[in-house]
Design an enzyme around this catalytic site. Sequence first.
Site, PDB file in Angstrom:
ATOM      1  N   HIS A 138       0.839  -1.201   0.000  1.00  0.00           N
ATOM      2  CA  HIS A 138       0.000   0.000   0.000  1.00  0.00           C
ATOM      3  C   HIS A 138       0.870   1.245   0.000  1.00  0.00           C
ATOM      4  O   HIS A 138       1.762   1.383   0.840  1.00  0.00           O
ATOM      5  CB  HIS A 138      -0.910   0.018   1.231  1.00  0.00           C
ATOM      6  CG  HIS A 138      -2.103  -0.875   1.086  1.00  0.00           C
ATOM      7  ND1 HIS A 138      -3.237  -0.747   1.865  1.00  0.00           N
ATOM      8  CD2 HIS A 138      -2.353  -1.889   0.230  1.00  0.00           C
ATOM      9  CE1 HIS A 138      -4.120  -1.656   1.512  1.00  0.00           C
ATOM     10  NE2 HIS A 138      -3.601  -2.373   0.527  1.00  0.00           N
ATOM     11  N   PRO A 195      -4.208  -0.262  18.692  1.00  0.00           N
ATOM     12  CA  PRO A 195      -3.950  -0.702  17.314  1.00  0.00           C
ATOM     13  C   PRO A 195      -4.061   0.412  16.267  1.00  0.00           C
ATOM     14  O   PRO A 195      -3.774   0.171  15.092  1.00  0.00           O
ATOM     15  CB  PRO A 195      -5.038  -1.762  17.081  1.00  0.00           C
ATOM     16  CG  PRO A 195      -6.092  -1.488  18.090  1.00  0.00           C
ATOM     17  CD  PRO A 195      -5.426  -0.832  19.256  1.00  0.00           C
ATOM     18  N   LYS A 218       1.011  -0.649  15.045  1.00  0.00           N
ATOM     19  CA  LYS A 218       2.415  -0.763  15.462  1.00  0.00           C
ATOM     20  C   LYS A 218       2.749  -2.017  16.281  1.00  0.00           C
ATOM     21  O   LYS A 218       3.934  -2.338  16.450  1.00  0.00           O
ATOM     22  CB  LYS A 218       2.804   0.470  16.304  1.00  0.00           C
ATOM     23  CG  LYS A 218       2.865   1.748  15.522  1.00  0.00           C
ATOM     24  CD  LYS A 218       4.098   1.789  14.637  1.00  0.00           C
ATOM     25  CE  LYS A 218       4.002   2.804  13.535  1.00  0.00           C
ATOM     26  NZ  LYS A 218       3.977   2.262  12.188  1.00  0.00           N
ATOM     27  N   TYR A 229       3.977   6.372  10.381  1.00  0.00           N
ATOM     28  CA  TYR A 229       3.113   5.266   9.956  1.00  0.00           C
ATOM     29  C   TYR A 229       3.914   4.186   9.214  1.00  0.00           C
ATOM     30  O   TYR A 229       3.706   2.986   9.441  1.00  0.00           O
ATOM     31  CB  TYR A 229       1.977   5.797   9.058  1.00  0.00           C
ATOM     32  CG  TYR A 229       0.881   4.796   8.837  1.00  0.00           C
ATOM     33  CD1 TYR A 229      -0.182   4.685   9.738  1.00  0.00           C
ATOM     34  CD2 TYR A 229       0.896   3.936   7.738  1.00  0.00           C
ATOM     35  CE1 TYR A 229      -1.189   3.749   9.552  1.00  0.00           C
ATOM     36  CE2 TYR A 229      -0.106   2.998   7.541  1.00  0.00           C
ATOM     37  CZ  TYR A 229      -1.153   2.912   8.447  1.00  0.00           C
ATOM     38  OH  TYR A 229      -2.144   1.982   8.255  1.00  0.00           O
TER      39      TYR A 229
END
Length: 389
Positions: A72, A292, A296, A384
């Site tokens: 992604h 969540p 991570k 992220y």
Amino acid sequence: MRTQVAIIGSGPAGLLLGQLLTNTGVDNVILERATREHVLSRIRAGVLEEGTTAMLQEAGAGSRMRAEGLPHDGFDLAFDGRRHRVDLHGLTGKRVMVYGQTEVTRDLMEKRARSGGRSIYEAVNVRPHGFDTDRPHVTYQKGGREHRIDCDFIAGCDGYHGVARRSVPQGAIEIFERAFPFGWLGIIADVPPVGPELVYANHPRGFALCSMRSHTRSRYYVQVPIEEKIEDWPDERFWDELRRRLPKATAEAVTTGPSVEKSIAPIRSFVAEPLRFGRLFLAGDAGHIVPPTGAKGLNLAASDVRYLFDALHEFYTEKSQAGLDAYSRRALARVWKAERFSWWMTNTLHRFPDHGGFGQKIQHAELDYLFSSRAALTALAENYVGLPY
Ligand SMILES: Cc1cc2nc3c(=O)[nH]c(=O)nc-3n(C[C@H](O)[C@H](O)[C@H](O)COP(=O)(O)OP(=O)(O)OC[C@H]3O[C@@H](n4cnc5c(N)ncnc54)[C@H](O)[C@@H]3O)c2cc1C
């Protein structure tokens, strides 16, 4: 029995550490309380950082992930009835891989079996001993008999409810903790995902997340009060609530179907310090938990294993203790940054009972700012995709 490293727990942390050690000729035994099938039936994380995928490759367990995982390049944040894309690759040059934890675990278990690694499942009453000496050992029961494994080191990879952390004398460990006043009600359904990338939604009714495991298997979540009961959430109610929290066009594109799994997970931040006690080392959820929201948990288990494996490798090849001495400090430095990011994502995207109108205005300003500042969006993106090891 004797080994070099006794590993407690056959989750991602224990399996990954065991495989890296096996690949470099360091003998190890994994002791797991549950059955292999039970470990494989747990449905959990699904977003892997590049550091994690690289370690799976290094372990020799990455080929199915490369073939079947979904890379992604970004994800969407939805608020005010609109979706806003975070271009992870454009902002950082990196991407994430969507590949379920169950599959990661299966690939590591199969690689371990092919490498002849020893795993003992259904080990009852596992106990670490003597880790404040140079000769630690682990005891457990199986087949109605007591067994003992002598070792050089013990790796506590046995998750939040495990025995390793609880075996440490109380005065030697400090706990930092925050429980959030809500949980995530999650379902898995064998329907195509609503879109090719994840959608995180901030909505007056509460947070929602559209995720996936494959092109045909979707993972959806909605924020619920922590006291909510799963039996009060038939599938129809879940789908209705999810669609209410998404922008109109996205809601209309959701394909619904019967859930194949449904559960409520508490949301918690937790860190134990330090992560080393003599010859016992904690890695993964045994030492820390994150909400969540930032995806991570599994990735932190992998980064702990990176530091621990490198330290053990250095010990066995160079007879140096330096990496072992630095393990706790190095791992915790990264853990706390992930704790901060997960806490920030959770605070920015959820409804809090005590936030009121002021809290919502602050959230709105935060989200508005993100999409008006490349610097702010880059900070989100680099956390992220995963900070460097
Ligand atoms: C419901 C749920 C949903 C989650 N969703 C996400 C998500 O979406 N994204 C994300 O990044 N993370 C998520 N996580 C977190 C992620 O799954 C964990 O961070 C990850 O599993 C950590 O791996 P681990 O190997 O450290 O621990 P675990 O996976 O917990 O493995 C520990 C192993 O040790 C075994 N064990 C425990 N006690 C003993 C004992 N006494 N003796 C022997 N063996 C023992 C357990 O049976 C288990 O197999 C979720 C966690 C949960 C619980």
